[in-house]
Structures are given as structure tokens and as C-alpha cells.
Design a protein around this motif. Structure first.
Motif, PDB file in Angstrom:
ATOM      1  N   MET A 158     117.759  28.343  54.961  1.00  0.00           N
ATOM      2  CA  MET A 158     119.172  28.648  54.726  1.00  0.00           C
ATOM      3  C   MET A 158     119.405  30.144  54.532  1.00  0.00           C
ATOM      4  SD  MET A 158     121.923  27.353  51.859  1.00  0.00           S
ATOM      5  CE  MET A 158     121.983  28.774  50.773  1.00  0.00           C
ATOM      6  N   TYR A 159     118.509  30.812  53.837  1.00  0.00           N
ATOM      7  CA  TYR A 159     118.697  32.236  53.562  1.00  0.00           C
ATOM      8  C   TYR A 159     118.609  33.092  54.824  1.00  0.00           C
ATOM      9  CZ  TYR A 159     119.030  32.335  48.453  1.00  0.00           C
ATOM     10  OH  TYR A 159     119.461  32.212  47.150  1.00  0.00           O
ATOM     11  N   THR A 160     118.044  32.554  55.901  1.00  0.00           N
ATOM     12  CA  THR A 160     118.008  33.311  57.151  1.00  0.00           C
ATOM     13  C   THR A 160     119.103  32.884  58.121  1.00  0.00           C
ATOM     14  OG1 THR A 160     116.393  31.805  58.136  1.00  0.00           O
ATOM     15  CG2 THR A 160     115.515  33.734  56.987  1.00  0.00           C
ATOM     16  N   THR A 161     119.781  31.772  57.844  1.00  0.00           N
ATOM     17  CA  THR A 161     120.824  31.296  58.758  1.00  0.00           C
ATOM     18  C   THR A 161     122.239  31.599  58.264  1.00  0.00           C
ATOM     19  OG1 THR A 161     120.811  29.080  57.778  1.00  0.00           O
ATOM     20  CG2 THR A 161     119.377  29.453  59.681  1.00  0.00           C
ATOM     21  N   VAL A 162     122.421  31.792  56.957  1.00  0.00           N
ATOM     22  CA  VAL A 162     123.724  32.172  56.406  1.00  0.00           C
ATOM     23  C   VAL A 162     123.508  33.240  55.339  1.00  0.00           C
ATOM     24  CG1 VAL A 162     124.748  29.881  56.783  1.00  0.00           C
ATOM     25  CG2 VAL A 162     123.797  30.439  54.551  1.00  0.00           C
ATOM     26  N   ASN A 163     124.559  33.958  55.018  1.00  0.00           N
ATOM     27  CA  ASN A 163     124.504  34.896  53.901  1.00  0.00           C
ATOM     28  C   ASN A 163     124.691  34.067  52.632  1.00  0.00           C
ATOM     29  OD1 ASN A 163     124.950  36.726  51.868  1.00  0.00           O
ATOM     30  ND2 ASN A 163     126.433  37.960  52.996  1.00  0.00           N
ATOM     31  N   ALA A 164     123.604  33.802  51.928  1.00  0.00           N
ATOM     32  CA  ALA A 164     123.639  32.918  50.752  1.00  0.00           C
ATOM     33  C   ALA A 164     124.510  33.459  49.634  1.00  0.00           C
ATOM     34  CB  ALA A 164     122.217  32.665  50.250  1.00  0.00           C
ATOM     35  N   ALA A 165     124.839  34.737  49.667  1.00  0.00           N
ATOM     36  CA  ALA A 165     125.718  35.311  48.649  1.00  0.00           C
ATOM     37  C   ALA A 165     127.159  34.857  48.824  1.00  0.00           C
ATOM     38  CB  ALA A 165     125.652  36.837  48.693  1.00  0.00           C
ATOM     39  N   THR A 166     127.524  34.466  50.064  1.00  0.00           N
ATOM     40  CA  THR A 166     128.921  34.119  50.338  1.00  0.00           C
ATOM     41  C   THR A 166     129.117  32.740  50.963  1.00  0.00           C
ATOM     42  OG1 THR A 166     128.840  35.197  52.504  1.00  0.00           O
ATOM     43  CG2 THR A 166     129.585  36.542  50.630  1.00  0.00           C
ATOM     44  N   LYS A 167     128.039  32.094  51.387  1.00  0.00           N
ATOM     45  CA  LYS A 167     128.125  30.763  51.993  1.00  0.00           C
ATOM     46  C   LYS A 167     127.016  29.890  51.417  1.00  0.00           C
ATOM     47  CE  LYS A 167     129.860  32.347  56.455  1.00  0.00           C
ATOM     48  NZ  LYS A 167     131.021  31.623  56.859  1.00  0.00           N
ATOM     49  N   GLY A 168     127.190  28.594  51.523  1.00  0.00           N
ATOM     50  CA  GLY A 168     126.164  27.697  51.028  1.00  0.00           C
ATOM     51  C   GLY A 168     126.124  26.408  51.823  1.00  0.00           C
ATOM     52  N   ILE A 169     124.928  25.822  51.887  1.00  0.00           N
ATOM     53  CA  ILE A 169     124.722  24.525  52.531  1.00  0.00           C
ATOM     54  C   ILE A 169     123.941  23.691  51.520  1.00  0.00           C
ATOM     55  CG2 ILE A 169     123.714  23.273  54.469  1.00  0.00           C
ATOM     56  CD1 ILE A 169     123.691  25.999  55.989  1.00  0.00           C
ATOM     57  N   GLY A 170     124.563  22.677  51.005  1.00  0.00           N
ATOM     58  CA  GLY A 170     123.888  21.888  49.987  1.00  0.00           C
ATOM     59  C   GLY A 170     124.139  20.405  50.166  1.00  0.00           C
ATOM     60  N   PRO A 171     123.428  19.579  49.379  1.00  0.00           N
ATOM     61  CA  PRO A 171     123.615  18.131  49.418  1.00  0.00           C
ATOM     62  C   PRO A 171     124.568  17.626  48.337  1.00  0.00           C
ATOM     63  CG  PRO A 171     121.617  18.637  48.246  1.00  0.00           C
ATOM     64  CD  PRO A 171     122.219  19.956  48.659  1.00  0.00           C
ATOM     65  N   GLY A 172     125.281  18.538  47.688  1.00  0.00           N
ATOM     66  CA  GLY A 172     126.174  18.164  46.599  1.00  0.00           C
ATOM     67  C   GLY A 172     127.413  17.429  47.088  1.00  0.00           C
ATOM     68  N   PRO A 173     128.273  17.032  46.161  1.00  0.00           N
ATOM     69  CA  PRO A 173     129.446  16.223  46.514  1.00  0.00           C
ATOM     70  C   PRO A 173     130.522  16.985  47.289  1.00  0.00           C
ATOM     71  CG  PRO A 173     129.474  16.760  44.184  1.00  0.00           C
ATOM     72  CD  PRO A 173     128.154  17.230  44.716  1.00  0.00           C
ATOM     73  N   TYR A 174     130.500  18.324  47.261  1.00  0.00           N
ATOM     74  CA  TYR A 174     131.507  19.110  47.954  1.00  0.00           C
ATOM     75  C   TYR A 174     130.834  20.139  48.854  1.00  0.00           C
ATOM     76  CZ  TYR A 174     134.730  17.143  44.606  1.00  0.00           C
ATOM     77  OH  TYR A 174     135.460  16.275  43.853  1.00  0.00           O
ATOM     78  N   MET A 175     131.557  20.570  49.890  1.00  0.00           N
ATOM     79  CA  MET A 175     131.074  21.651  50.731  1.00  0.00           C
ATOM     80  C   MET A 175     132.096  22.778  50.665  1.00  0.00           C
ATOM     81  SD  MET A 175     131.726  20.077  54.540  1.00  0.00           S
ATOM     82  CE  MET A 175     131.463  21.573  55.433  1.00  0.00           C
ATOM     83  N   LEU A 176     131.625  23.993  50.857  1.00  0.00           N
ATOM     84  CA  LEU A 176     132.494  25.155  50.846  1.00  0.00           C
ATOM     85  C   LEU A 176     133.134  25.299  52.219  1.00  0.00           C
ATOM     86  CD1 LEU A 176     133.504  27.711  49.358  1.00  0.00           C
ATOM     87  CD2 LEU A 176     131.482  28.878  50.250  1.00  0.00           C
ATOM     88  N   ALA A 177     134.448  25.271  52.258  1.00  0.00           N
ATOM     89  CA  ALA A 177     135.171  25.475  53.520  1.00  0.00           C
ATOM     90  C   ALA A 177     135.320  26.984  53.688  1.00  0.00           C
ATOM     91  CB  ALA A 177     136.533  24.795  53.476  1.00  0.00           C
ATOM     92  N   GLY A 178     134.699  27.548  54.702  1.00  0.00           N
ATOM     93  CA  GLY A 178     134.757  28.987  54.898  1.00  0.00           C
ATOM     94  C   GLY A 178     133.679  29.678  54.092  1.00  0.00           C
ATOM     95  N   SER A 179     134.075  30.709  53.356  1.00  0.00           N
ATOM     96  CA  SER A 179     133.088  31.440  52.553  1.00  0.00           C
ATOM     97  C   SER A 179     133.753  32.017  51.319  1.00  0.00           C
ATOM     98  CB  SER A 179     132.448  32.559  53.384  1.00  0.00           C
ATOM     99  OG  SER A 179     133.419  33.499  53.786  1.00  0.00           O
ATOM    100  N   TYR A 180     132.915  32.429  50.385  1.00  0.00           N
ATOM    101  CA  TYR A 180     133.364  33.097  49.178  1.00  0.00           C
ATOM    102  C   TYR A 180     133.599  34.573  49.528  1.00  0.00           C
ATOM    103  CZ  TYR A 180     132.375  35.975  45.089  1.00  0.00           C
ATOM    104  OH  TYR A 180     132.393  36.956  44.126  1.00  0.00           O
ATOM    105  N   VAL A 181     134.741  35.086  49.164  1.00  0.00           N
ATOM    106  CA  VAL A 181     135.070  36.505  49.361  1.00  0.00           C
ATOM    107  C   VAL A 181     135.195  37.120  47.963  1.00  0.00           C
ATOM    108  CG1 VAL A 181     136.722  38.169  50.296  1.00  0.00           C
ATOM    109  CG2 VAL A 181     136.256  36.028  51.527  1.00  0.00           C
ATOM    110  N   PRO A 182     134.272  38.010  47.592  1.00  0.00           N
ATOM    111  CA  PRO A 182     134.292  38.575  46.243  1.00  0.00           C
ATOM    112  C   PRO A 182     135.659  39.161  45.875  1.00  0.00           C
ATOM    113  CG  PRO A 182     132.286  39.200  47.359  1.00  0.00           C
ATOM    114  CD  PRO A 182     133.159  38.517  48.387  1.00  0.00           C
ATOM    115  N   ASN A 183     136.062  38.890  44.639  1.00  0.00           N
ATOM    116  CA  ASN A 183     137.319  39.351  44.062  1.00  0.00           C
ATOM    117  C   ASN A 183     138.561  38.902  44.820  1.00  0.00           C
ATOM    118  OD1 ASN A 183     136.182  40.866  41.846  1.00  0.00           O
ATOM    119  ND2 ASN A 183     135.412  42.263  43.414  1.00  0.00           N
ATOM    120  N   ALA A 184     138.426  37.834  45.620  1.00  0.00           N
ATOM    121  CA  ALA A 184     139.587  37.322  46.364  1.00  0.00           C
ATOM    122  C   ALA A 184     139.659  35.800  46.277  1.00  0.00           C
ATOM    123  CB  ALA A 184     139.539  37.775  47.818  1.00  0.00           C
ATOM    124  N   HIS A 185     138.737  35.104  46.999  1.00  0.00           N
ATOM    125  CA  HIS A 185     138.759  33.646  47.008  1.00  0.00           C
ATOM    126  C   HIS A 185     137.405  33.092  47.454  1.00  0.00           C
ATOM    127  CE1 HIS A 185     139.769  34.833  51.128  1.00  0.00           C
ATOM    128  NE2 HIS A 185     139.140  33.734  51.498  1.00  0.00           N
TER     129      HIS A 185
END
Length: 185
Positions: A158-185
Motif C-alpha cells: 500500500m505504501y508504494t501504491t498510494v500516498n499513505a499520508a493522504t489516502k488509505g486502503i483498509g478492511p474497516g467498515p468505511y472507505m475514504l472517498a477521495g483523499s485527505y487534504v491537510p487543513n481542508a478536508h
């Protein structure tokens, strides 16, 4: 009443929007120092174990575990567990996840290693089974594996396929739509 709410089957799908009291800085799963970082990423990830409502340990991603001896634990992956990208969770993913937990890459910090019990490493036994080796007997291991803050499971590479600081791929109950943008959303 409450009994009817507990008996109701959860609805699949949908969207959740939530606000946090401060910016998390990053959402990488390993090496997070700030509690808010973990709070922001928690819905995406899951660990091998979890606590039930009475704080008893029970398997989560693992369907079962066997303590072979004081320094060896075998874990079997629950059938049907998948990451948000549709890939099934495998023993290779567990090995990759624990390798990174034991050496958190940037933007994480190795300062969190004081929270990690005496895990020496993980050996893949089969597609659905791993063996955890401990440096020494350590009663904290199963509790650590229920503590998602440090023991999240992610897909191999995962750390080589996405920027783990702003995106994530997990088996949890929710997925991140898009990415995290620091100090914004």
C-alpha cells in the motif's frame, strides 16, 4: 426500544461525514503520534483482534488464534474479509502490515515503538494463516492486536501504491472517498 434497535440489521452503503476538532496532520496507519491522527483514520482500518462491549478480547480479522508456546501464536484469517479495493486479506498482507508496524515509515515516527510488544516478526504459513514470533513471552500482545491505533492491517505494498499520508486502503467498515487534504478536508 433498545432491543429492537439491537436486533435491526445495519443498512449497507451510504455516506458519513464527520468533523474533527483539529487537523490530523496525516492519515498513515503506522507511527502516528497524535491521537487525532488515529481518530481520523480509524474507520478505514481493522486489526487482528478487537474488544467486545465488555472489553473481552475476541478475533476480528482473525477468525481464530492458537498460542503454540510462550513465543509463538498462529492466526487464521476470517474468510471473506476484504480491503476497500476489493482484494481479500491474505497472510502476505499481514506480514507486510507487521513489518511496517515494527519500522514505521514516514510520515510516521519510530517513537511509537515503545507501545509495541515484543513482536519479532510474522511468517506466512498459508494464504489465510500466519505465525507470529515473539522475542520473549509478552502478555501485552493480544491487547496490542486489538488496539487499532498501532496494529491496523493494510494490503501488501500500500505504501508504494498510494500516498499513505493522504489516502488509505483498509478492511474497516468505511472507505475514504477521495483523499485527505491537510487543513481542508
Amino acid at each position: 426500544g433498545k432491543a429492537a434497535m439491537r436486533a435491526a440489521k445495519p443498512k449497507r452503503g451510504g455516506k458519513i461525514t464527520c468533523a474533527r476538532e483539529q487537523d490530523p496532520g496525516h492519515i498513515a496507519p503506522y507511527g502516528a503520534i497524535l491521537t487525532i491522527t488515529r481518530t481520523a483514520q480509524e474507520p478505514m482500518y481493522e486489526s487482528l483482534m478487537e474488544w467486545d462491549r465488555n472489553l473481552n478480547l475476541k478475533p476480528a480479522i482473525a477468525s481464530s488464534y492458537v498460542i503454540k508456546d510462550a513465543k509463538t501464536i498462529d492466526f487464521t484469517i476470517r474468510p471473506g474479509i476484504k480491503f476497500s479495493n476489493g482484494q481479500p486479506v491474505t497472510g502476505e498482507d499481514l506480514k507486510y502490515s507487521f513489518d511496517l508496524q515494527l519500522a514505521p515509515p514516514l510520515p510516521g515516527s519510530v517513537s511509537v515503538l515503545g507501545q509495541v510488544p515484543s513482536i519479532a516478526g510474522v511468517e506466512v504459513l498459508a494464504t489465510n494463516k500466519v505465525r507470529m514470533h515473539l522475542k520473549s513471552a509478552d502478555a501485552r500482545v493480544l491487547g496490542y492486536l486489538a488496539w487499532q491505533r498501532y496494529s491496523s492491517i493494510i494490503p501488501k505494498d500500500m505504501y508504494t501504491t498510494v500516498n499513505a499520508a493522504t489516502k488509505g486502503i483498509g478492511p474497516g467498515p468505511y472507505m475514504l472517498a477521495g483523499s485527505y487534504v491537510p487543513n481542508a478536508h
